[in-house]
Design a protein around this motif. Structure first.
Motif, mmCIF file in Angstrom:
data_model
loop_
_atom_site.group_PDB
_atom_site.id
_atom_site.type_symbol
_atom_site.label_atom_id
_atom_site.label_comp_id
_atom_site.label_asym_id
_atom_site.label_seq_id
_atom_site.Cartn_x
_atom_site.Cartn_y
_atom_site.Cartn_z
ATOM 1 N N ASP A 118 -1.671 -11.796 1.135
ATOM 2 C CA ASP A 118 -1.470 -10.624 1.980
ATOM 3 C C ASP A 118 -1.271 -11.050 3.429
ATOM 4 O O ASP A 118 -1.814 -12.068 3.874
ATOM 5 N N LYS A 172 -1.733 -11.315 7.399
ATOM 6 C CA LYS A 172 -2.898 -11.308 8.293
ATOM 7 C C LYS A 172 -2.344 -11.282 9.718
ATOM 8 O O LYS A 172 -1.680 -12.232 10.147
ATOM 9 N N ASN A 218 -5.063 -5.144 7.425
ATOM 10 C CA ASN A 218 -5.475 -6.544 7.650
ATOM 11 C C ASN A 218 -5.144 -7.032 9.063
ATOM 12 O O ASN A 218 -4.961 -8.229 9.285
ATOM 13 N N TYR A 235 -3.701 0.640 1.626
ATOM 14 C CA TYR A 235 -2.395 -0.005 1.767
ATOM 15 C C TYR A 235 -1.307 1.049 1.548
ATOM 16 O O TYR A 235 -1.317 1.758 0.544
#
Length: 293
Positions: free
Chosen positions: A82, A84, A110, A186
């Motif tokens: 994912d 960052k 994130n 998300y």
């Protein structure tokens, strides 16, 4: 860590330098393949190399026939983890800019917000590389109004420069009942009208800022391009009366983006090659649409 980054950068630049040679070889093989398929004679300039090129053509498959570019390498590992993201501002941010960045932190899953302080860009980029950040987002302002956003992908780029217009934060909206609550799930993405090569490139930069959502998430982010202005909207929906009755609520913030430059490098590299830049004084630039129809 510094030595490793220098080595990785050198390898990346070496692969990039080979692109021209690979593209030239690909064109030669394409001409020979086309002549063989159409039953035409081999072009005279390729007759000396025909035997070697035909042997290479026989050994190729669909994965190796088309040369890959360094642009493909930039997001090659994006599916493995994912994103960052580090969010920061220009120095001495005003209260409206700080509030806007706080809301952007929830827009991008994130994401971590950092007070800029006295840090220079090169220090921020090195720190992010050491801590496995995938992107850095810098937000700028002019007299208290957010007016620019820079998205830099790590470790090698690209870096996209956008102008910010018509920024409306949740804080600016007086009627709080009309807004939905700010979710942190998300989101699903809607990328509309990014049909040109540059538009696909821009959509690729934007979509890799977001992880893959769950199918049943009720959060939607829209990036809609019209006349090269990208409108951002943030909604949540609910099915109160069954599947045929959907209630849509805007969550905020909302703003417009205007792409004006893409560089093949990170934001701290002044020597990075410019992939595309807008030329405002070209005669037909107001009539042309760069990102989509």
């Amino acid at each position: 860590m510094l030595r490793r980054n220098v080595r990785l950068r050198r390898e990346y630049l070496y692969r990039k330098s080979l692109e021209g040679k690979e593209r030239l070889l690909y064109e030669k093989k394409r001409k020979i393949r086309q002549a063989l398929e159409e039953g035409k004679p081999i072009p005279t300039e390729l007759r000396n190399e025909e035997a070697a090129l035909r042997q290479e053509i026989d050994l190729e498959d669909e994965h190796t026939a088309v040369p890959h570019s360094t642009i493909d390498d930039e997001y090659a590992n994006a599916a493995d983890r994912d994103p960052k993201i580090l969010l920061t501002t220009s120095r001495n941010p005003s209260a409206p800019l700080t509030q806007f960045v706080k809301e952007l932190k929830i827009v991008f899953p994130n994401a971590q917000r950092m007070n800029r302080g006295g840090q220079v860009i090169s220090e921020i980029i090195e720190t992010c590389r050491a801590h496995d950040f995938t992107d850095v987002i810098l937000v700028h302002e002019h007299r208290g109004v957010p007016d620019g956003i820079i998205i830099s992908h790590l470790p090698f780029g690209p870096t996209a420069y956008f102008g910010l217009l018509n920024v409306v934060t949740r804080h600016d909206i007086k009627d709080k009942n009309a807004m939905g609550t700010m979710p942190e799930a998300y989101p699903h993405l809607i990328l509309n009208n990014f049909s040109t090569k540059l538009g696909i490139r821009t959509a690729n930069i934007i979509k890799h800022l977001f992880p893959v959502p769950k199918p049943d998430t009720k959060r939607i982010l829209t990036f809609a391009n019209q006349s090269d202005y990208i409108s951002f909207r943030h909604h949540v929906y609910e099915k109160r009366g069954g599947p045929k009755s959907i209630e849509l609520k805007e969550v905020g913030p909302r703003f417009e983006l205007r792409l004006y430059q893409i560089k093949l490098g990170t934001v701290d590299q002044d020597e990075a090659q410019t992939e595309w830049v807008i030329r405002p004084y070209m005669n037909t630039t107001k009539k042309r649409k760069f990102l989509g129809e």
